[in-house]
Scaffold this active site. Structure first.
Site, PDB file in Angstrom:
ATOM      1  N   CYS A  55       0.891  -1.049  -0.010  1.00 56.80           N
ATOM      2  CA  CYS A  55       0.113  -0.153  -0.111  1.00 56.80           C
ATOM      3  C   CYS A  55       0.943   1.179   0.030  1.00 56.80           C
ATOM      4  O   CYS A  55       1.847   1.318   0.743  1.00 56.80           O
ATOM      5  CB  CYS A  55      -0.954   0.115   1.263  1.00 56.80           C
ATOM      6  SG  CYS A  55      -2.045   1.618   1.345  1.00 56.80           S
ATOM      7  N   CYS A  59       0.362   4.564   6.890  1.00 57.30           N
ATOM      8  CA  CYS A  59      -0.292   4.431   8.277  1.00 57.30           C
ATOM      9  C   CYS A  59       0.693   3.627   9.089  1.00 57.30           C
ATOM     10  O   CYS A  59       0.954   2.312   9.023  1.00 57.30           O
ATOM     11  CB  CYS A  59      -1.656   3.645   8.010  1.00 57.30           C
ATOM     12  SG  CYS A  59      -2.392   4.455   6.562  1.00 57.30           S
ATOM     13  N   CYS A  62      -0.069  -0.113  10.486  1.00 61.06           N
ATOM     14  CA  CYS A  62      -0.549  -1.127   9.435  1.00 61.06           C
ATOM     15  C   CYS A  62       0.434  -2.183   8.659  1.00 61.06           C
ATOM     16  O   CYS A  62       1.675  -1.717   8.288  1.00 61.06           O
ATOM     17  CB  CYS A  62      -1.336  -0.628   8.168  1.00 61.06           C
ATOM     18  SG  CYS A  62      -1.898  -1.467   7.219  1.00 61.06           S
ATOM     19  N   CYS A 190     -19.657   3.034   7.651  1.00 54.36           N
ATOM     20  CA  CYS A 190     -18.926   2.489   8.889  1.00 54.36           C
ATOM     21  C   CYS A 190     -17.631   3.174   9.048  1.00 54.36           C
ATOM     22  O   CYS A 190     -16.761   3.310   8.229  1.00 54.36           O
ATOM     23  CB  CYS A 190     -18.689   1.247   8.486  1.00 54.36           C
ATOM     24  SG  CYS A 190     -17.650   0.205   9.696  1.00 54.36           S
TER      25      CYS A 190
END
Ligand code: SAM
Ligand code: DTB
Ligand code: SF4
Length: 342
Positions: A55, A59, A62, A190
């Site tokens: 990715c 973050c 992560c 969510c």
């Protein structure tokens, strides 16, 4: 004390709730919970990582960020048929919602049609669908809504202030933009975050104030306890006091009385008593299945045994706006529950 559904909570008001004596806080949270929900029903969702690792975002928590060496095996976007196989298995095991997550900054034009096919296919099984794919523009949100997507997960993760310490490749405001696009398209939201990332109490309170200040409360509010991943900058961060975690659940329940509050990542490190207190504090949803996205989760059977010991049952899916499943499966959540707790 009376608690109404509000969107204008001040920091001081939320701090006062957070700092109540523990028993008072839990009493209020449980009272609010009972006004809005069956206190013994818990919604169960199963997660699947449809595209794993590499990715571009950084973050700090992560396993999937390409910025850290976490020894995670990367996988490109899964084939639609394979995803549907996993969804069928999740339904068979008693899950009512299937959540698909991709390690993307945003979906690409090449991948997007496959994602739409996944939504259509899972929905045709008679399950609720949820996706988390990173940032979405208006058109992508509309297309997902048209494909029948029920929920979009997009977390604000922490306070506006602390966000910059945790992620530098995108902004807190950008997250709010995607949430607005999703809402405008008519998809349910969510949205929650992670605690135990070295944030302070002020950050945790501000995080809850931000969630409760959204124009519409998220229908689903996941509260994750950090799963510490080797190789990430947060690998050795101090644990959050467990009572603070329970306080977060209780305050979220009071601030967003009609939302499902999900006891999300981190359950594997919690004992049964801790989870029971979280349910008492107002958590009424879990991720169910032996894997989250890349890390492990309690075994299905252990969860069903815990439910049985606590007199909790899985919440039944209301198939109100869902068509009759094209591919009906024999087991509902309760049937699985009954079979597994004999
Ligand atoms: N890439 C998409 C995004 O970030 O929006 C979706 C997937 S991302 C893994 C979804 C959420 O999982 C994150 O926002 C975070 O709240 C949670 N999460 C990720 N890693 C975690 C960890 N190690 N511990 C607890 N929660 C985690
Ligand atoms: C959310 O708030 N938690 C889920 C879901 N939304 C996508 C993800 C938890 C991930 C935990 C770490 C992992 O398994 O990689
Ligand atoms: Fe990527 Fe999502 Fe992980 Fe951030 S949380 S690195 S965006 S997969």
């Amino acid at each position: 004390m009376q608690f109404a559904k509000r969107h204008d909570w001040s920091f001081e008001e939320v701090q006062a709730l957070y700092e109540l004596p523990f028993n008072d806080l839990l009493f209020h949270a449980q009272s609010v919970h009972r006004e809005h929900f069956d206190p013994n029903a818990v919604q169960v969702s199963t997660l699947l990582s449809i595209k794993t690792g590499a990715c571009p975002e950084d973050c700090k928590y992560c396993s999937q960020s390409g910025h850290y060496n976490t020894e995670l095996e990367k996988e490109k976007l899964m084939q639609v048929e394979k995803v549907l196989e996993e969804a069928r298995a999740a339904k068979q095991n008693g899950a009512s919602r299937f959540c698909m997550g991709a390690a993307w900054k945003h979906p690409s034009a090449k991948d997007f049609p496959h994602v739409l096919d996944m939504v259509k296919g899972v929905r045709a099984l008679g399950m609720e669908t949820c996706m988390t794919l990173g940032a979405l523009n208006n058109e992508q949100s509309q297309a997902l809504a048209e494909a029948g997507l029920d929920y979009y997960n997009h977390n604000i993760d922490t306070s506006r202030d602390y966000y910059k310490t945790i992620i530098t490749t995108r902004t807190f405001e950008g997250r709010l933009d995607t949430l607005a696009n999703v809402r405008d398209a008519g998809i349910k939201v969510c949205c929650g975050g992670i605690v135990g990332m070295g944030e302070n109490k002020k950050d945790r309170i501000n995080f809850l104030v931000e969630l409760a200040s959204l124009p519409q409360h998220p229908e689903s509010v996941p509260i994750n306890n950090l799963v510490k991943i080797k190789g990430t900058p947060l690998e050795n961060v101090d644990d959050l006091d467990e009572f603070d975690f329970i306080r977060m659940i209780a305050v979220a329940r009071i601030l967003m009385p009609a939302s499902h509050v999900r006891l999300s990542a981190g359950r594997e490190e919690m004992n049964d008593q801790m989870q029971a207190l979280c349910f008492f504090a107002g958590a009424n949803s879990i991720f169910y299945g032996d894997k989250l996205l890349t890390t492990s989760n309690p075994l299905e059977n252990d969860d069903m045994l815990l439910f049985k010991r606590l007199g909790i049952h899985p919440e039944e899916l209301e198939l109100d706006d869902h068509e009759a499943p094209h591919d009906p499966l024999p087991q509902s959540a309760s049937a699985f529950y009954d079979a597994s707790v004999q």
